[in-house]
Design a protein around this motif. Structure first.
Motif, mmCIF file in Angstrom:
data_model
loop_
_atom_site.group_PDB
_atom_site.id
_atom_site.type_symbol
_atom_site.label_atom_id
_atom_site.label_comp_id
_atom_site.label_asym_id
_atom_site.label_seq_id
_atom_site.Cartn_x
_atom_site.Cartn_y
_atom_site.Cartn_z
ATOM 1 N N SER A 237 0.829 -1.209 0.000
ATOM 2 C CA SER A 237 0.000 0.000 0.000
ATOM 3 C C SER A 237 0.866 1.262 0.000
ATOM 4 C CB SER A 237 -0.930 0.009 1.214
ATOM 5 O OG SER A 237 -1.816 -1.099 1.165
ATOM 6 N N GLU A 238 1.907 1.256 0.817
ATOM 7 C CA GLU A 238 2.767 2.437 0.913
ATOM 8 C C GLU A 238 3.461 2.717 -0.417
ATOM 9 O OE1 GLU A 238 6.666 4.027 3.443
ATOM 10 O OE2 GLU A 238 5.712 2.108 3.944
ATOM 11 N N HIS A 239 4.004 1.659 -1.027
ATOM 12 C CA HIS A 239 4.766 1.848 -2.272
ATOM 13 C C HIS A 239 3.882 2.376 -3.402
ATOM 14 C CE1 HIS A 239 7.608 1.104 -5.533
ATOM 15 N NE2 HIS A 239 6.609 0.541 -6.178
ATOM 16 N N PHE A 240 2.757 1.715 -3.647
ATOM 17 C CA PHE A 240 1.938 2.092 -4.798
ATOM 18 C C PHE A 240 1.113 3.354 -4.538
ATOM 19 C CE2 PHE A 240 2.700 -2.392 -6.077
ATOM 20 C CZ PHE A 240 3.290 -2.112 -7.308
ATOM 21 N N THR A 241 0.878 3.672 -3.282
ATOM 22 C CA THR A 241 0.242 4.964 -2.983
ATOM 23 C C THR A 241 1.188 6.103 -3.339
ATOM 24 O OG1 THR A 241 -1.125 4.015 -1.214
ATOM 25 C CG2 THR A 241 -0.782 6.396 -1.185
ATOM 26 N N LYS A 242 2.461 5.958 -2.962
ATOM 27 C CA LYS A 242 3.460 6.971 -3.313
ATOM 28 C C LYS A 242 3.609 7.102 -4.826
ATOM 29 C CE LYS A 242 6.387 6.842 0.818
ATOM 30 N NZ LYS A 242 7.732 6.491 1.365
ATOM 31 N N ALA A 243 3.406 5.992 -5.536
ATOM 32 C CA ALA A 243 3.535 6.002 -6.994
ATOM 33 C C ALA A 243 2.284 6.548 -7.676
ATOM 34 C CB ALA A 243 3.824 4.587 -7.506
ATOM 35 N N GLY A 244 1.263 6.905 -6.882
ATOM 36 C CA GLY A 244 0.035 7.446 -7.465
ATOM 37 C C GLY A 244 -0.917 6.391 -7.994
ATOM 38 N N LEU A 245 -0.737 5.151 -7.558
ATOM 39 C CA LEU A 245 -1.571 4.045 -8.065
ATOM 40 C C LEU A 245 -2.557 3.589 -6.985
ATOM 41 C CD1 LEU A 245 1.203 2.038 -9.942
ATOM 42 C CD2 LEU A 245 -0.554 3.501 -10.951
ATOM 43 N N VAL A 246 -3.326 4.537 -6.479
ATOM 44 C CA VAL A 246 -4.287 4.250 -5.407
ATOM 45 C C VAL A 246 -5.324 3.191 -5.832
ATOM 46 C CG1 VAL A 246 -6.084 5.235 -3.939
ATOM 47 C CG2 VAL A 246 -3.954 6.504 -4.331
ATOM 48 N N PRO A 247 -5.866 3.233 -7.067
ATOM 49 C CA PRO A 247 -6.823 2.178 -7.455
ATOM 50 C C PRO A 247 -6.237 0.775 -7.347
ATOM 51 C CG PRO A 247 -6.920 3.998 -9.008
ATOM 52 C CD PRO A 247 -5.745 4.263 -8.112
ATOM 53 N N LEU A 248 -4.952 0.628 -7.645
ATOM 54 C CA LEU A 248 -4.309 -0.680 -7.513
ATOM 55 C C LEU A 248 -4.202 -1.076 -6.044
ATOM 56 C CD1 LEU A 248 -2.931 -2.998 -9.049
ATOM 57 C CD2 LEU A 248 -0.753 -1.804 -8.715
ATOM 58 N N VAL A 249 -3.926 -0.117 -5.193
ATOM 59 C CA VAL A 249 -3.870 -0.370 -3.746
ATOM 60 C C VAL A 249 -5.234 -0.838 -3.250
ATOM 61 C CG1 VAL A 249 -3.558 0.696 -1.480
ATOM 62 C CG2 VAL A 249 -1.994 1.273 -3.357
ATOM 63 N N GLU A 250 -6.282 -0.136 -3.668
ATOM 64 C CA GLU A 250 -7.643 -0.501 -3.249
ATOM 65 C C GLU A 250 -8.014 -1.892 -3.764
ATOM 66 O OE1 GLU A 250 -9.831 2.737 -4.858
ATOM 67 O OE2 GLU A 250 -9.454 4.068 -3.151
ATOM 68 N N TYR A 251 -7.612 -2.181 -4.981
ATOM 69 C CA TYR A 251 -7.881 -3.512 -5.541
ATOM 70 C C TYR A 251 -7.192 -4.592 -4.712
ATOM 71 C CZ TYR A 251 -7.301 -7.584 -8.544
ATOM 72 O OH TYR A 251 -7.271 -8.863 -9.019
ATOM 73 N N ASN A 252 -5.929 -4.360 -4.362
ATOM 74 C CA ASN A 252 -5.179 -5.360 -3.598
ATOM 75 C C ASN A 252 -5.770 -5.538 -2.207
ATOM 76 O OD1 ASN A 252 -2.738 -7.116 -3.504
ATOM 77 N ND2 ASN A 252 -2.251 -5.797 -1.770
ATOM 78 N N GLU A 253 -6.181 -4.444 -1.580
ATOM 79 C CA GLU A 253 -6.804 -4.537 -0.261
ATOM 80 C C GLU A 253 -8.101 -5.342 -0.327
ATOM 81 O OE1 GLU A 253 -7.172 -0.467 0.875
ATOM 82 O OE2 GLU A 253 -5.130 -0.343 1.686
ATOM 83 N N LYS A 254 -8.838 -5.144 -1.411
ATOM 84 C CA LYS A 254 -10.074 -5.913 -1.594
ATOM 85 C C LYS A 254 -9.771 -7.400 -1.767
ATOM 86 C CE LYS A 254 -14.191 -6.268 -4.532
ATOM 87 N NZ LYS A 254 -14.850 -5.797 -5.772
ATOM 88 N N LYS A 255 -8.709 -7.713 -2.534
ATOM 89 C CA LYS A 255 -8.327 -9.112 -2.730
ATOM 90 C C LYS A 255 -7.933 -9.757 -1.404
ATOM 91 C CE LYS A 255 -7.497 -11.225 -5.960
ATOM 92 N NZ LYS A 255 -8.282 -12.294 -6.652
ATOM 93 N N ILE A 256 -7.161 -9.027 -0.605
ATOM 94 C CA ILE A 256 -6.736 -9.551 0.694
ATOM 95 C C ILE A 256 -7.953 -9.777 1.593
ATOM 96 C CG2 ILE A 256 -5.472 -8.985 2.802
ATOM 97 C CD1 ILE A 256 -3.457 -7.501 1.037
#
Length: 419
Positions: A237-256
């Motif tokens: 979450s920290e890495h991809f949030t910094k990279a501006g990829l919040v939708p990917l972070v949200e997707y991964n959190e949903k998968k988890i």
């Protein structure tokens, strides 16, 4: 006499095979393998056309070069400007051109023309897709041999190749080579895949990206791109949030989250099937809820689903269905009661019962009996049932179910008046 015999023999015709042509065996003379000369010829086409990729493409298509034999060499020239030494990305002997992908600026505007150029070549020579795959796999497996800026260019090219739907390039050709332990451990893969994601999502949706990841068999293994020390949900979450990829972070959190629910449901199903002691089941569920940090509302939904899935439903015998469902409610009422600890959670349980009865016609008539049983076992409070009856918001099957519950509601209201 001897002389006469010789004369007679010499006058006779020599025997022949009439009507038969004697075939001479042809030798298979193979053209010498000369990738260096092929590379020089392709480089010369680039130089002659000053890097104008449209003109280069036309001259490449009209040439009589042996692309079927030297396809890998061709893409080495496209990517690096010339032939590379086997097993490396070091330039081999021979002239090179300055219009390669690794010589471009590290941005989409500079690299997109090369992607379109490769696409044109593949349309005319589709057999070269395998060679492109070979070279990309080799380069990606050798990321450590490229400079940081060159790795970024490869990531942008790869993203644009998928974005432009480059003919037949399989995602596994990209993702699988990146999973070498030494590349991941050195932290070379994560920046590459981050650049890839960012560039691909410029023109495509997250759903498109997930589709590619599925085809590449990486949808459930995004953590594998992280070095082991950083391989955590928080690190992701920290890495991809910094990279501006919040939708990917949200997707991964949903998968988890979905994976946690699935594990919870599987464990509970086993406990119910084994008819474990109810107190033990309650403690196990509470511990799992705590460890996975699951919302109470999801726990209530899972409990009801698992309990009803364990019922042996009859296709035709409504009375048998009613008896089985009510027996299950009575048996596990204490479990439901342990987690339906507020009016909001009780209301969610009624909505679950409502949806199950709405989706399964054979259960429609059981709705009032199930609600009554949950009330009798102190799982549902009177106020919750009345609230659902008067102000319930889920419209699915509501009109029919409300009507079927009217006799029970009337009984509740009369009992309330008597009190």
């Amino acid at each position: 006499m001897f002389a006469l015999l010789i004369l007679v023999c010499s006058s006779k015709e020599k025997p022949t095979l009439g009507g038969t042509r004697i075939k001479t065996r042809k030798r298979n003379i193979a053209a010498p393998l000369d990738p260096a000369a092929f590379a020089d010829a392709v480089v010369q086409i680039y130089l002659d056309n000053a890097g104008d990729l449209e003109l280069v493409a036309k001259n490449v298509e009209s040439s009589d070069l042996n692309f079927s034999r030297y396809g890998d060499t061709f893409f080495e020239v496209v990517f690096t400007g010339g032939r590379t030494q086997p097993g490396t990305i070091k330039p081999d002997e021979g002239e090179r051109h300055p219009y390669s992908i690794v010589e471009c600026e590290a941005n989409r505007e500079a690299i997109l023309p090369s992607v379109i150029y490769v696409q044109k070549i593949l349309r005319r020579k589709p057999f070269l897709i395998k060679n492109l795959e070979n070279v990309m796999r080799r380069f990606l497996q050798s990321l450590e041999l490229f400079e940081e800026n060159e790795r970024k260019k490869l990531a942008i090219f790869t993203a644009l190749a998928f974005s432009q739907k480059l003919s037949g390039l399989p995602p596994e050709a990209v993702f699988q080579p990146l999973l070498k332990d030494n590349l991941v451990g050195k932290g070379l893969v994560l920046p590459f895949i981050t650049d890839f994601f960012k560039e691909y999502l410029v023109d495509n949706s997250l759903e498109d990206l997930i589709a590619i990841l599925k085809r590449g068999k990486m949808e459930d293994n995004l953590m594998d791109f992280f070095p082991s020390a950083k391989r955590s949900a928080e690190g992701f979450s920290e890495h991809f949030t910094k990279a501006g990829l919040v939708p990917l972070v949200e997707y991964n959190e949903k998968k988890i989250f979905e994976a946690k629910l699935k594990d919870m449901k599987s464990a509970l199903t086993t406990l119910i099937a084994e008819e474990s002691d109810i107190s033990e089941v309650i403690e196990i569920v509470k511990q799992r809820v705590k460890d996975a940090n699951l919302p109470d509302i999801e726990v209530v939904r899972i409990l009801w689903d698992v309990l009803m899935d364990a019922v042996q439903w009859s296709g035709k015998n409504q009375q048998q269905n009613a008896n089985s469902a009510l027996r299950q409610v009575k048996t596990w009422a204490k479990l439901l009661n342990s987690f339906c600890t507020s009016g909001k959670l009780e209301l969610e349980l009624i909505y679950k019962v409502q949806m199950q009865c709405y989706e399964d016609a054979k259960l429609m008539k059981l709705f009032p009996e199930i609600v009554r049983s949950l009330y009798d076992q102190d799982v549902l409070a009177e106020d919750t049932i009345l609230h659902w009856f008067r102000k319930g918001t889920n419209p699915k099957g509501r009109q029919t179910l409300v009507k079927s519950l009217e006799p029970f509601i009337k009984w509740l209201e009369e009992a309330e008046e008597e009190e």
